[in-house]
Design a protein around this motif. Structure first.
Motif, PDB file in Angstrom:
ATOM      1  N   GLU A 115      -5.861  79.709-101.718  1.00  0.00           N
ATOM      2  CA  GLU A 115      -4.768  79.328-100.809  1.00  0.00           C
ATOM      3  C   GLU A 115      -3.469  79.071-101.565  1.00  0.00           C
ATOM      4  OE1 GLU A 115      -3.795  75.495 -97.954  1.00  0.00           O
ATOM      5  OE2 GLU A 115      -5.801  76.413 -97.820  1.00  0.00           O
TER       6      GLU A 115
ATOM      7  N   SER B 121       2.855  83.136-103.725  1.00  0.00           N
ATOM      8  CA  SER B 121       3.341  84.516-103.600  1.00  0.00           C
ATOM      9  C   SER B 121       4.272  84.645-102.401  1.00  0.00           C
ATOM     10  CB  SER B 121       2.159  85.478-103.459  1.00  0.00           C
ATOM     11  OG  SER B 121       1.340  85.449-104.607  1.00  0.00           O
ATOM     12  N   ALA B 122       3.900  84.021-101.291  1.00  0.00           N
ATOM     13  CA  ALA B 122       4.743  84.080-100.095  1.00  0.00           C
ATOM     14  C   ALA B 122       6.064  83.345-100.327  1.00  0.00           C
ATOM     15  CB  ALA B 122       4.005  83.466 -98.912  1.00  0.00           C
ATOM     16  N   THR B 123       6.009  82.242-101.061  1.00  0.00           N
ATOM     17  CA  THR B 123       7.233  81.498-101.381  1.00  0.00           C
ATOM     18  C   THR B 123       8.203  82.375-102.161  1.00  0.00           C
ATOM     19  OG1 THR B 123       6.073  79.375-101.401  1.00  0.00           O
ATOM     20  CG2 THR B 123       8.170  79.480-102.575  1.00  0.00           C
TER      21      THR B 123
ATOM     22  N   LEU C 199       5.647  75.924 -95.767  1.00  0.00           N
ATOM     23  CA  LEU C 199       4.414  76.702 -95.604  1.00  0.00           C
ATOM     24  C   LEU C 199       3.184  75.789 -95.664  1.00  0.00           C
ATOM     25  CD1 LEU C 199       5.151  79.850 -97.795  1.00  0.00           C
ATOM     26  CD2 LEU C 199       4.967  79.783 -95.307  1.00  0.00           C
TER      27      LEU C 199
ATOM     28  N   ILE D 119      -1.779  82.331-102.525  1.00  0.00           N
ATOM     29  CA  ILE D 119      -1.155  82.965-101.350  1.00  0.00           C
ATOM     30  C   ILE D 119       0.184  82.308-101.037  1.00  0.00           C
ATOM     31  CG2 ILE D 119      -1.381  83.359 -98.861  1.00  0.00           C
ATOM     32  CD1 ILE D 119      -4.411  83.535 -99.275  1.00  0.00           C
ATOM     33  N   VAL D 120       0.186  80.992-101.042  1.00  0.00           N
ATOM     34  CA  VAL D 120       1.416  80.246-100.722  1.00  0.00           C
ATOM     35  C   VAL D 120       2.497  80.508-101.763  1.00  0.00           C
ATOM     36  CG1 VAL D 120       2.428  77.934-100.527  1.00  0.00           C
ATOM     37  CG2 VAL D 120       0.264  78.467 -99.378  1.00  0.00           C
TER      38      VAL D 120
ATOM     39  N   THR E 146       1.549  84.688 -93.501  1.00  0.00           N
ATOM     40  CA  THR E 146       0.953  83.947 -94.615  1.00  0.00           C
ATOM     41  C   THR E 146      -0.041  82.913 -94.111  1.00  0.00           C
ATOM     42  OG1 THR E 146       2.948  84.233 -95.965  1.00  0.00           O
ATOM     43  CG2 THR E 146       1.463  82.428 -96.567  1.00  0.00           C
TER      44      THR E 146
END
Length: 219
Positions: free
Chosen positions: A189, A195-197, A106, A192-193, A177
């Motif tokens: 940022e 949470s997406a992970t 990501l 966000i990364v 994302t």
């Protein structure tokens, strides 16, 4: 007379000579600069010609309209992002290692997008313009199939269709994302990364668990 239901997006002429390639590169770089300045809705072939210092016939030799230019920009961006996948194996039996790989992918994809002139505007144009949708969708399907192959190499008993569905969803979440990082610049940022992970790792965990395996299961 044949009526076209949508504008042509294929390039008219492939550049075989160095000078022709330079012209195509100039058209694309000029279009990217304009995207950053005015966005894709206001972009036009006339503006691209003015920015590049070309006559309309010189541009139309290679591109029939702005959508064909955007398609080339989109394919180049997708290739640059997808090239990251070839650098290592992203899915392993080690959950923590896989989580770290997802996070790194990501972050690196965000870096590639940021380093590409008008990268986020190109992504937005692919997402918002129906005629360009297949550039994005075809690329996402390729990535999903690539990741599905990695899953099946580790857990060959998993149903291929189920694996593809999970990987395809994961790819869509990943690209959402990246768009969110750029579109919601006031948000952190890193958060966000992270949470997406977590979401993407859980997506893989769910696939494996639903198939009767554990991530570290060597059966």
């Amino acid at each position: 007379m044949t009526t076209r239901l949508k504008p042509v997006t294929d390039r008219r002429t492939a550049p075989h000579q160095k000078r022709s390639q330079q012209t195509v590169d100039l058209i694309l770089s000029s279009a990217a600069q304009l995207l950053e300045e005015i966005g894709f809705e206001r972009l036009s072939t006339n503006l691209i010609c003015k920015q590049a210092g070309l006559t309309p016939p010189a541009l139309y030799r290679y591109y029939p309209n702005k959508y064909a230019v955007l398609k080339d920009l989109g394919e180049r961006l997708m290739q640059g992002q997808n090239a990251l996948l070839e650098e290592q194996t992203w899915i392993t039996r080690d959950l923590e290692r896989t989580r770290e790989s997802i996070r790194a992918l990501l972050i690196d994809t965000i870096k590639v997008t940021r380093a590409t002139p008008a990268g986020i505007w190109i992504m937005r144009s692919l997402h918002a313009t129906p005629i360009l949708a297949n550039v994005r969708l075809d690329s996402h399907r390729v990535v999903a199939r690539y990741l599905t192959d990695q899953v099946l190499q580790l857990w060959p008993q998993i149903d291929q269709a189920r694996a593809f569905h999970h990987m395809r969803l994961g790819v869509e979440l990943g690209y959402a994302t990246i768009e969110m990082v750029f579109d919601e610049s006031e948000l952190d940022e890193r958060t966000i990364v992270e949470s997406a992970t977590d979401l993407l790792t859980r997506n893989l965990q769910d696939l494996i668990a639903q198939s009767g395996f554990g991530v570290a299961d060597d059966r």
